[in-house]
Design a protein around this motif. Structure first.
Motif, PDB file in Angstrom:
ATOM      1  N   ASP A  28       0.857  -1.179   0.000  1.00  0.00           N
ATOM      2  CA  ASP A  28       0.000   0.000   0.000  1.00  0.00           C
ATOM      3  C   ASP A  28       0.899   1.237   0.000  1.00  0.00           C
ATOM      4  OD1 ASP A  28      -1.739   2.086   0.451  1.00  0.00           O
ATOM      5  OD2 ASP A  28      -2.745   1.170   2.171  1.00  0.00           O
ATOM      6  N   MET A  29       1.063   1.840  -1.174  1.00  0.00           N
ATOM      7  CA  MET A  29       1.980   2.967  -1.290  1.00  0.00           C
ATOM      8  C   MET A  29       1.394   4.255  -0.729  1.00  0.00           C
ATOM      9  SD  MET A  29       4.656   1.530  -2.383  1.00  0.00           S
ATOM     10  CE  MET A  29       5.672   2.993  -2.613  1.00  0.00           C
ATOM     11  N   ASN A  30       0.067   4.412  -0.783  1.00  0.00           N
ATOM     12  CA  ASN A  30      -0.542   5.614  -0.210  1.00  0.00           C
ATOM     13  C   ASN A  30      -0.222   5.749   1.276  1.00  0.00           C
ATOM     14  OD1 ASN A  30      -2.041   4.989  -2.710  1.00  0.00           O
ATOM     15  ND2 ASN A  30      -3.287   6.771  -2.139  1.00  0.00           N
ATOM     16  N   ALA A  31      -0.130   4.593   1.954  1.00  0.00           N
ATOM     17  CA  ALA A  31       0.144   4.603   3.391  1.00  0.00           C
ATOM     18  C   ALA A  31       1.562   5.073   3.714  1.00  0.00           C
ATOM     19  CB  ALA A  31      -0.086   3.206   3.964  1.00  0.00           C
ATOM     20  N   LEU A  32       2.429   5.113   2.694  1.00  0.00           N
ATOM     21  CA  LEU A  32       3.826   5.496   2.932  1.00  0.00           C
ATOM     22  C   LEU A  32       4.092   6.968   2.640  1.00  0.00           C
ATOM     23  CD1 LEU A  32       5.704   2.397   1.452  1.00  0.00           C
ATOM     24  CD2 LEU A  32       4.930   2.815   3.801  1.00  0.00           C
ATOM     25  N   ILE A  33       3.080   7.676   2.151  1.00  0.00           N
ATOM     26  CA  ILE A  33       3.272   9.090   1.830  1.00  0.00           C
ATOM     27  C   ILE A  33       3.565   9.892   3.100  1.00  0.00           C
ATOM     28  CG2 ILE A  33       2.113  11.160   0.935  1.00  0.00           C
ATOM     29  CD1 ILE A  33       0.741   9.330  -1.099  1.00  0.00           C
ATOM     30  N   GLU A  34       4.564  10.757   2.991  1.00  0.00           N
ATOM     31  CA  GLU A  34       5.123  11.580   4.076  1.00  0.00           C
ATOM     32  C   GLU A  34       5.996  10.759   5.025  1.00  0.00           C
ATOM     33  OE1 GLU A  34       2.887  15.351   5.253  1.00  0.00           O
ATOM     34  OE2 GLU A  34       1.238  13.906   5.049  1.00  0.00           O
ATOM     35  N   LYS A  35       6.330   9.526   4.620  1.00  0.00           N
ATOM     36  CA  LYS A  35       7.259   8.712   5.394  1.00  0.00           C
ATOM     37  C   LYS A  35       8.576   8.578   4.633  1.00  0.00           C
ATOM     38  CE  LYS A  35       3.787   5.903   7.789  1.00  0.00           C
ATOM     39  NZ  LYS A  35       3.316   4.526   8.091  1.00  0.00           N
ATOM     40  N   LYS A  36       9.656   8.338   5.367  1.00  0.00           N
ATOM     41  CA  LYS A  36      10.937   8.090   4.728  1.00  0.00           C
ATOM     42  C   LYS A  36      10.985   6.649   4.247  1.00  0.00           C
ATOM     43  CE  LYS A  36      13.746  11.564   7.101  1.00  0.00           C
ATOM     44  NZ  LYS A  36      14.956  11.825   7.922  1.00  0.00           N
ATOM     45  N   ILE A  37      11.382   6.466   2.991  1.00  0.00           N
ATOM     46  CA  ILE A  37      11.498   5.122   2.443  1.00  0.00           C
ATOM     47  C   ILE A  37      12.876   4.952   1.808  1.00  0.00           C
ATOM     48  CG2 ILE A  37       9.013   4.986   1.997  1.00  0.00           C
ATOM     49  CD1 ILE A  37       9.644   5.316  -0.993  1.00  0.00           C
ATOM     50  N   LYS A  38      13.290   3.708   1.684  1.00  0.00           N
ATOM     51  CA  LYS A  38      14.563   3.383   1.061  1.00  0.00           C
ATOM     52  C   LYS A  38      14.355   2.187   0.138  1.00  0.00           C
ATOM     53  CE  LYS A  38      19.324   1.970   2.233  1.00  0.00           C
ATOM     54  NZ  LYS A  38      20.256   1.666   3.363  1.00  0.00           N
ATOM     55  N   LEU A  39      14.699   2.357  -1.126  1.00  0.00           N
ATOM     56  CA  LEU A  39      14.589   1.293  -2.118  1.00  0.00           C
ATOM     57  C   LEU A  39      15.995   0.931  -2.580  1.00  0.00           C
ATOM     58  CD1 LEU A  39      11.596   2.773  -4.113  1.00  0.00           C
ATOM     59  CD2 LEU A  39      11.565   0.544  -2.971  1.00  0.00           C
ATOM     60  N   SER A  40      16.339  -0.362  -2.486  1.00  0.00           N
ATOM     61  CA  SER A  40      17.686  -0.814  -2.832  1.00  0.00           C
ATOM     62  C   SER A  40      17.620  -1.866  -3.933  1.00  0.00           C
ATOM     63  CB  SER A  40      18.379  -1.414  -1.603  1.00  0.00           C
ATOM     64  OG  SER A  40      18.373  -0.498  -0.522  1.00  0.00           O
ATOM     65  N   PHE A  41      18.557  -1.771  -4.880  1.00  0.00           N
ATOM     66  CA  PHE A  41      18.638  -2.686  -6.023  1.00  0.00           C
ATOM     67  C   PHE A  41      20.025  -3.315  -6.035  1.00  0.00           C
ATOM     68  CE2 PHE A  41      19.752  -2.866 -10.715  1.00  0.00           C
ATOM     69  CZ  PHE A  41      19.102  -4.065 -10.960  1.00  0.00           C
ATOM     70  N   ASP A  42      20.062  -4.661  -6.016  1.00  0.00           N
ATOM     71  CA  ASP A  42      21.363  -5.341  -5.971  1.00  0.00           C
ATOM     72  C   ASP A  42      21.815  -5.877  -7.322  1.00  0.00           C
ATOM     73  OD1 ASP A  42      19.766  -7.529  -6.432  1.00  0.00           O
ATOM     74  OD2 ASP A  42      20.250  -8.588  -4.577  1.00  0.00           O
ATOM     75  N   GLY A  43      21.075  -5.535  -8.386  1.00  0.00           N
ATOM     76  CA  GLY A  43      21.490  -5.954  -9.726  1.00  0.00           C
ATOM     77  C   GLY A  43      20.655  -7.069 -10.331  1.00  0.00           C
ATOM     78  N   GLN A  44      19.796  -7.682  -9.546  1.00  0.00           N
ATOM     79  CA  GLN A  44      18.995  -8.788 -10.069  1.00  0.00           C
ATOM     80  C   GLN A  44      17.767  -8.269 -10.827  1.00  0.00           C
ATOM     81  OE1 GLN A  44      17.837 -11.854  -7.246  1.00  0.00           O
ATOM     82  NE2 GLN A  44      16.044 -12.417  -8.474  1.00  0.00           N
ATOM     83  N   ILE A  45      17.616  -8.771 -12.063  1.00  0.00           N
ATOM     84  CA  ILE A  45      16.436  -8.446 -12.872  1.00  0.00           C
ATOM     85  C   ILE A  45      15.857  -9.753 -13.405  1.00  0.00           C
ATOM     86  CG2 ILE A  45      15.499  -7.118 -14.802  1.00  0.00           C
ATOM     87  CD1 ILE A  45      18.069  -5.448 -14.778  1.00  0.00           C
ATOM     88  N   ASN A  46      14.576  -9.920 -13.273  1.00  0.00           N
ATOM     89  CA  ASN A  46      13.887 -11.094 -13.820  1.00  0.00           C
ATOM     90  C   ASN A  46      12.819 -10.629 -14.801  1.00  0.00           C
ATOM     91  OD1 ASN A  46      14.673 -11.860 -10.806  1.00  0.00           O
ATOM     92  ND2 ASN A  46      14.625 -13.750 -12.008  1.00  0.00           N
ATOM     93  N   SER A  47      12.714 -11.327 -15.917  1.00  0.00           N
ATOM     94  CA  SER A  47      11.712 -10.982 -16.925  1.00  0.00           C
ATOM     95  C   SER A  47      10.314 -10.990 -16.315  1.00  0.00           C
ATOM     96  CB  SER A  47      11.758 -11.984 -18.084  1.00  0.00           C
ATOM     97  OG  SER A  47      10.567 -11.940 -18.842  1.00  0.00           O
ATOM     98  N   ILE A  48       9.508  -9.963 -16.623  1.00  0.00           N
ATOM     99  CA  ILE A  48       8.142  -9.933 -16.115  1.00  0.00           C
ATOM    100  C   ILE A  48       7.254 -10.916 -16.872  1.00  0.00           C
ATOM    101  CG2 ILE A  48       8.335  -7.539 -15.364  1.00  0.00           C
ATOM    102  CD1 ILE A  48       6.695  -6.735 -17.832  1.00  0.00           C
ATOM    103  N   TYR A  49       7.778 -11.477 -17.966  1.00  0.00           N
ATOM    104  CA  TYR A  49       7.006 -12.440 -18.771  1.00  0.00           C
ATOM    105  C   TYR A  49       7.323 -13.877 -18.370  1.00  0.00           C
ATOM    106  CZ  TYR A  49       5.312 -15.007 -22.863  1.00  0.00           C
ATOM    107  OH  TYR A  49       4.667 -15.892 -23.693  1.00  0.00           O
ATOM    108  N   SER A  50       8.601 -14.216 -18.324  1.00  0.00           N
ATOM    109  CA  SER A  50       9.005 -15.605 -18.069  1.00  0.00           C
ATOM    110  C   SER A  50       9.581 -15.828 -16.680  1.00  0.00           C
ATOM    111  CB  SER A  50      10.046 -16.039 -19.103  1.00  0.00           C
ATOM    112  OG  SER A  50      11.230 -15.253 -18.963  1.00  0.00           O
ATOM    113  N   GLY A  51      10.016 -14.748 -16.029  1.00  0.00           N
ATOM    114  CA  GLY A  51      10.655 -14.888 -14.729  1.00  0.00           C
ATOM    115  C   GLY A  51      12.135 -15.210 -14.799  1.00  0.00           C
ATOM    116  N   GLU A  52      12.659 -15.443 -16.010  1.00  0.00           N
ATOM    117  CA  GLU A  52      14.072 -15.803 -16.135  1.00  0.00           C
ATOM    118  C   GLU A  52      14.975 -14.633 -15.747  1.00  0.00           C
ATOM    119  OE1 GLU A  52      16.021 -15.947 -20.068  1.00  0.00           O
ATOM    120  OE2 GLU A  52      14.026 -15.579 -20.910  1.00  0.00           O
ATOM    121  N   LEU A  53      16.150 -14.971 -15.235  1.00  0.00           N
ATOM    122  CA  LEU A  53      17.127 -13.972 -14.854  1.00  0.00           C
ATOM    123  C   LEU A  53      17.717 -13.341 -16.111  1.00  0.00           C
ATOM    124  CD1 LEU A  53      18.610 -12.789 -12.355  1.00  0.00           C
ATOM    125  CD2 LEU A  53      20.399 -14.507 -12.764  1.00  0.00           C
ATOM    126  N   ILE A  54      17.717 -12.007 -16.190  1.00  0.00           N
ATOM    127  CA  ILE A  54      18.239 -11.320 -17.372  1.00  0.00           C
ATOM    128  C   ILE A  54      19.245 -10.251 -16.939  1.00  0.00           C
ATOM    129  CG2 ILE A  54      16.245 -11.760 -18.840  1.00  0.00           C
ATOM    130  CD1 ILE A  54      15.125  -9.054 -18.131  1.00  0.00           C
TER     131      ILE A  54
END
Length: 263
Positions: A28-54
């Motif tokens: 629920d993203m609306n509930a996070l408005i006016e709050k501090k958030i942190k989004l971290s990406f470690d390099g992993q990407i998976n296809s939204i179609y097949s799920g395979e690592l790309i």
């Protein structure tokens, strides 16, 4: 919380309600408005179609192979007037029948200025929300995607078919009378509309309010490829963008990215 993300789900109400698909969860993203958030990406990407690592994402979440073979990634998705289903060359005829050979709407929308667009009948008002439109109006219903694209091309000679995303995020929205513009289009393009055998529509303007407490005065674009850690106070959400006090992130662009969310 962590997982592969997809574009945010939205629901029209007094204020748009947003949920971010993250793995098997809906945040629920609306509930996070006016709050501090942190989004971290470690390099992993998976296809939204097949799920395979790309290694790299194409067309907002697909592998390169999928991008050049799937119908939903074909160039006619961006330029529907180039639909080639009728030639028997559709990459996936069954997909085309389900998504393209169905009723579409030509519409007017204002995200920054008046633009003309098209969408499947099943995607109203989702399409308008995704592009950050403040208000929108369907003006023609057509039998298929190709027809909608052909009409859009002609009308776009007088009205843009692009969104100024920076102005949209700063909420610099023009005040336009869409019903008057619709009637003007009916007059100016009467022969074109008659050639396609279409009827005028008498729909009402849909107004869309976004959960934003403060719009940026200058837009700084952030992305996980260059900024693997993005953090700040969530000031609002518009279109598919998270508006932080540190910059704006297009979440749809990062479909398939494996992110960790802290708040």
């Amino acid at each position: 919380m962590s997982g592969n993300i997809r574009k945010m789900k939205s629901e029209l109400g007094d204020v748009v309600q947003y949920h971010l698909p993250m793995g098997d969860e809906l945040v629920d993203m609306n509930a996070l408005i006016e709050k501090k958030i942190k989004l971290s990406f470690d390099g992993q990407i998976n296809s939204i179609y097949s799920g395979e690592l790309i290694k790299k994402s194409y067309s907002q979440g697909y592998s390169y192979k999928e991008m050049i073979t799937l119908a939903q990634c074909d160039s006619c998705i961006v330029k529907p007037e180039k639909c080639h289903y009728h030639r028997g060359t559709c990459r996936e005829p069954e997909w085309g029948e389900k998504h393209c050979m169905i009723p579409h709407y030509v519409y007017l929308a204002v995200s920054s200025h008046v633009k003309v667009g098209i969408t499947r009948h099943t995607q109203i008002p989702t399409r308008w929300i995704d592009q950050g439109a403040s208000y929108a109006l369907p003006i023609l219903q057509v039998p298929d995607r190709k027809t909608s694209g052909e009409i859009e091309v002609e009308i776009a000679k007088s009205f843009s078919d692009k969104t100024n995303w920076r102005k949209m995020l700063m909420n610099e929205v023009a005040d336009e009378d869409l019903e008057m513009i619709r009637d003007q289009i009916y007059d100016d393009f009467a022969d074109l509309i008659d050639d396609f055998g279409l009827d005028d529509l008498e729909e009402e303007v849909t107004h869309i309010n976004y959960p934003v407490v403060e719009y940026p005065t200058k837009v700084k674009s952030l992305g996980f490829d260059k900024n693997p850690v993005i953090e700040g106070t969530l000031m609002g959400i518009k279109g598919q963008y998270l508006i932080l006090d540190t910059g704006c992130v297009n979440m749809r662009k990062h479909g398939g990215y494996f992110l960790n969310l802290e708040y």
